[in-house]
Design an enzyme around this catalytic site. Structure first.
Site, PDB file in Angstrom:
ATOM      1  N   HIS A 205     -13.406 173.310  23.674  1.00  0.00           N
ATOM      2  CA  HIS A 205     -14.303 172.646  21.972  1.00  0.00           C
ATOM      3  C   HIS A 205     -13.922 173.434  21.562  1.00  0.00           C
ATOM      4  CE1 HIS A 205     -15.348 177.243  22.318  1.00  0.00           C
ATOM      5  NE2 HIS A 205     -15.229 177.268  23.083  1.00  0.00           N
TER       6      HIS A 205
ATOM      7  N   GLU B  10     -17.105 178.322  31.186  1.00  0.00           N
ATOM      8  CA  GLU B  10     -16.207 178.878  30.355  1.00  0.00           C
ATOM      9  C   GLU B  10     -16.745 180.016  32.035  1.00  0.00           C
ATOM     10  OE1 GLU B  10     -13.626 180.077  29.577  1.00  0.00           O
ATOM     11  OE2 GLU B  10     -13.670 180.232  27.777  1.00  0.00           O
TER      12      GLU B  10
END
Length: 277
Positions: free
Chosen positions: A68, A169
């Site tokens: 990201h 994550e």
């Protein structure tokens, strides 16, 4: 009983040698070593040949693994330093100036990084880069926005990215890694598909316990198992996080590579099924 094993196939991308930030977020040609004008045609032919000549139980797929763009939690860690971030600030939702928890947004730079990835795909389309046949994304907002910006007008609107829990994550302790509800994701990103296994509330995030490398590697392996078991497509995209990038590199025995926010690392992965007693 059988089990899959994974290994990176070398000889295609500069990132295979390991290292880190030297190439920046986006290496030229996404790191493809071949510089010729027909580079992606040749690459596709080589992947086709690997699959057609492989023995039973062996498959090859190409993964474009994207991290990201910069989020506000990245800014906060840079502001306070990693030690103070890990020991104190990562457990807070903000500092009165920045808000990073739970599940922070992209910064302006983060959006620009995602746009740079978009432009890189657009550039390589001129040389017939194979587009991902399947796209998968983390359920965290920063990754979904990155995916949306990166593949806007690159991938047909009818081809929807699938959001899966196992690409999130490393979870626990850090508020930036606590995800929002399924309802929020459905309402905010209606043009994405969400796996049925993703439940309403985030029951994985624990304020006291951080996920280990061993644990994140297990769920990364589950993602690869799912894809090699179910997907016929040879070219796959992930939009995820630094922890996921490190996990897929470990699981495939790829040399470790430090991918900056907004970066993309491609890899050719061989999957082999072996029988075990």
């Amino acid at each position: 009983m059988s089990q899959r094993s994974y290994e990176v196939v070398e000889g295609f991308f500069v990132q295979e040698s390991g290292a880190g930030y030297g190439l920046g977020e986006l290496a030229p040609r996404f790191g493809l070593i071949d510089r010729s004008d027909d580079r992606w045609k040749v690459f596709r032919q080589k992947i086709d040949q690997l699959n057609t000549s492989s023995s039973a139980g062996t498959q090859y797929k190409v993964f474009f693994v994207g991290r990201h763009g910069e989020g506000f939690h990245n800014v906060a860690e840079a502001k306070y330093g990693t030690e103070k971030w890990n020991n104190y600030w990562s457990k807070q939702n903000g500092d009165g100036e920045l808000i990073w928890g739970p599940d922070p947004e992209l910064t302006t730079l983060g959006k620009d990084q995602a746009k740079a990835a978009h432009d890189a795909w657009k550039q390589e389309r001129k040389f017939d880069i194979p587009l991902p046949g399947k796209l998968y994304c983390s359920p965290l907002t920063r990754a979904i926005h990155t995916n949306k910006i990166t593949f806007d007008s690159i991938i047909p609107e009818s081809q929807r990215t699938m959001i899966i829990e196992n690409l999130r994550e490393t979870h626990g302790v850090h508020t930036c890694d606590k995800r929002r509800t399924r309802t929020y994701i459905e309402q905010t990103f209606p043009d994405f598909d969400i796996e049925k296994e993703l439940i309403e509330q985030d029951e994985l995030w624990d304020p006291e316990v951080r996920e280990t490398h061993r644990e994140i590697d297990v769920r990364m392996r589950r993602v690869l198992d799912m894809i090699f078991d179910k997907d016929q497509e040879q070219f796959i995209s992930f939009t995820a996080h630094g922890g996921i990038v490190s996990a897929v590199l470990r699981v495939t025995n790829h040399k470790q590579y430090i991918l900056p926010t907004g970066g993309v690392i491609p890899m050719v992965v061989k999957s082999s099924i072996s029988e075990i007693a």
